[in-house]
Design an enzyme around this catalytic site. Structure first.
Site, PDB file in Angstrom:
ATOM      1  N   GLY A  94      47.617  87.544  23.999  1.00 56.02           N
ATOM      2  CA  GLY A  94      48.164  87.685  25.237  1.00 56.02           C
ATOM      3  C   GLY A  94      47.926  86.729  26.330  1.00 56.02           C
ATOM      4  O   GLY A  94      47.787  87.261  27.487  1.00 56.02           O
TER       5      GLY A  94
ATOM      6  N   SER B 147      49.888  80.975  22.257  1.00 55.59           N
ATOM      7  CA  SER B 147      50.818  81.115  20.984  1.00 55.59           C
ATOM      8  C   SER B 147      49.838  81.753  19.697  1.00 55.59           C
ATOM      9  O   SER B 147      50.030  81.272  18.746  1.00 55.59           O
ATOM     10  CB  SER B 147      50.894  79.988  20.673  1.00 55.59           C
TER      11      SER B 147
ATOM     12  N   SER C  29      44.398  92.938   8.418  1.00 53.30           N
ATOM     13  CA  SER C  29      44.159  92.292   9.719  1.00 53.30           C
ATOM     14  C   SER C  29      42.647  92.390   9.901  1.00 53.30           C
ATOM     15  O   SER C  29      42.313  93.480  10.168  1.00 53.30           O
ATOM     16  CB  SER C  29      44.979  92.804  10.823  1.00 53.30           C
TER      17      SER C  29
ATOM     18  N   ASP D  82      56.116  76.647  20.132  1.00 51.61           N
ATOM     19  CA  ASP D  82      55.131  77.006  19.645  1.00 51.61           C
ATOM     20  C   ASP D  82      55.117  76.887  18.206  1.00 51.61           C
ATOM     21  O   ASP D  82      54.069  76.430  17.485  1.00 51.61           O
ATOM     22  CB  ASP D  82      54.906  78.507  19.874  1.00 51.61           C
TER      23      ASP D  82
ATOM     24  N   GLY E  88      48.789  83.493  26.342  1.00 52.84           N
ATOM     25  CA  GLY E  88      49.829  82.555  26.411  1.00 52.84           C
ATOM     26  C   GLY E  88      49.332  81.129  25.799  1.00 52.84           C
ATOM     27  O   GLY E  88      49.947  80.033  25.947  1.00 52.84           O
TER      28      GLY E  88
ATOM     29  N   TYR F 179      60.057  87.567  30.534  1.00 56.01           N
ATOM     30  CA  TYR F 179      60.577  86.309  29.803  1.00 56.01           C
ATOM     31  C   TYR F 179      62.238  86.219  29.382  1.00 56.01           C
ATOM     32  O   TYR F 179      62.911  85.422  29.754  1.00 56.01           O
ATOM     33  CB  TYR F 179      59.748  86.394  28.423  1.00 56.01           C
TER      34      TYR F 179
ATOM     35  N   ASP G 278      62.371  74.700  26.395  1.00 58.75           N
ATOM     36  CA  ASP G 278      62.983  74.687  24.857  1.00 58.75           C
ATOM     37  C   ASP G 278      63.992  75.263  24.602  1.00 58.75           C
ATOM     38  O   ASP G 278      64.956  74.786  23.833  1.00 58.75           O
ATOM     39  CB  ASP G 278      61.596  75.020  23.965  1.00 58.75           C
TER      40      ASP G 278
END
Ligand code: GAF
Length: 395
Positions: A121, A125, A67, A171, A123, A220, A36
């Site tokens: 964590g 998104s 949260s 994402d 992957g 990354y 991307d």
């Protein structure tokens, strides 16, 4: 916490107001990894895990964000928003608020409550789901509605500039534009896209290796730098090559010797992955699932060997899946270095497939994986009082 009705009633108890509630999904990427930000192609689908955001205005100029996952509240002054994140979960929603302010919106006080079931964590998104659900909620409060691609860019900027994670657009884009029972082939250069139906008899089985993945920090950004270094070498000879999207495997044959060996490997993955992703979307559209599965396997090993973004656990999960009845294709999905594999599986075999793969992985690796049988879901939207999706007209 299970659903929007529960979030709504917890919200009322905490903030003494009736909220509007929005949902934004996580995603799984069928193929097209680390392409991307090279302006290439990706083929993700939104999934039935999401973040919900409940919001209502307040009149004391405060922004209060709670949260439900972390059971923690943070308060900010709407008139003086922090300029940068500080490594806290609230950076994601506040990054979006900050970007809306940068885009010229005047931000009033509000109370926001967030809850999500996208496993963090892994992957899938969870970050984009958090950003996009916040964006929809705050947009509603401001009485504005940005076009989808623009909103995706705004959320990406929040993550790049405020949170400090150098992600691409995939994402956020799929979280907004996902469509029930479809994968989406996105051209990350101009954000044009094509939807490809996922046949009814195909299930998305997501297998969590339980090895934590993260975009911020670590490998990354290193992979991104290495692949950009390879691109710069090609651009010395062909200035029209601005991103690896513009490069070919023949360029690597000609000028690969001028690159660091690792840079060459990263570029080989990205250039070949772009070709595979477009071919995979074609295969899905033609109903050629055998070819799709073959391309997914090739993509996994390119990701593992050339991009070195897999790990022993994810490689084992992919290898083990190959011998379980019902598999169409398997690979590590998302940013890499842990997280989940995506397995396209014949629907009638999905339950047994998930159970068998989980057991074999636990026996080999010594970790019990989480297995999820998912389906491709619709993109971000507002929820009505009883949790139903509200149409654009009533939103
Ligand atoms: C993460 C990033 F956020 C995406 O932009 C993309 O680069 C992906 O890793 C790898 O394909 O999810």
């Amino acid at each position: 916490m299970h659903d929007s009705a529960e979030l709504r009633s917890l919200y009322q108890a905490r903030f003494h107001a009736e909220p509007a509630v929005f949902a934004a999904p996580g995603r799984v990427n069928l193929i097209g990894e680390h392409t991307d930000y090279a302006e290439g192609f990706v083929l993700p689908a939104a999934i039935n895990f999401a973040t919900l955001a409940a919001i209502s205005p307040r009149d004391d100029g405060k922004i209060s964000i709670y949260s439900e996952n972390y059971r923690e509240e943070r308060s900010f002054d709407a008139a003086s928003l922090p300029e940068k994140g500080n490594g806290h979960w609230s950076d994601y929603p506040m990054g979006v608020v900050h970007e809306l302010a940068q885009a010229g919106q005047s931000i009033p006080g509000f109370s926001l409550s967030l809850w999500g079931d996208v496993p963090p964590g892994s992957g899938l998104s969870s970050s984009a789901a958090l950003e996009v659900s916040t964006a929809l909620a705050v947009e509603w409060m401001l009485g504005v509605q940005y076009p989808g691609p623009m909103l995706a860019r705004l959320c990406q900027r929040a993550e790049n500039e405020y949170v400090g994670a150098n992600c691409g657009i995939m994402d956020q884009f799929i979280s907004i534009h996902g469509k029930e029972n479809h994968a989406l082939l996105l051209d990350c250069r101009d954000l044009s896209y094509k939807l490809a139906p996922i046949p009814d008899h195909v299930a998305l089985v997501i297998a969590n290796t339980m090895v934590k993945h993260s975009v911020a920090g670590g490998d990354y950004p290193t992979r991104r730098r290495e692949s950009e270094a390879a691109c710069a070498v090609i651009a010395r000879h062909r200035p029209e090559v601005k991103f690896l999207r513009d490069a070919t495997l023949a360029d690597l044959d000609r000028w690969g010797s001028e690159m660091e060996p690792k840079a060459l490997m990263r570029a080989r993955h990205i250039i070949s992955e772009n070709l595979r992703t477009v071919a995979a979307a074609d295969a899905l559209l033609r109903g050629d699932l055998k070819e799709l599965g073959r391309l997914m396997a090739e993509a996994h090993w390119s990701y593992s060997r050339d991009f070195e973004a897999s790990c022993a656990e994810a490689d084992a999960m992919v290898e083990l899946a190959a011998d379980v009845p019902g598999l169409i294709g398997a690979r590590l999905t998302g940013g890499g270095f842990g997280g989940c594999t995506i397995n396209l599986v014949e629907q009638r075999e999905a339950e047994t497939f998930a159970k068998t793969l989980g057991e074999r992985y636990a026996a080999r690796i010594g970790i019990v994986p989480e297995m999820h049988i998912c389906h491709a879901s619709g993109g971000a939207h507002r929820l009505g009082k009883t949790g139903e999706r509200r149409s654009a007209e009533t939103a």
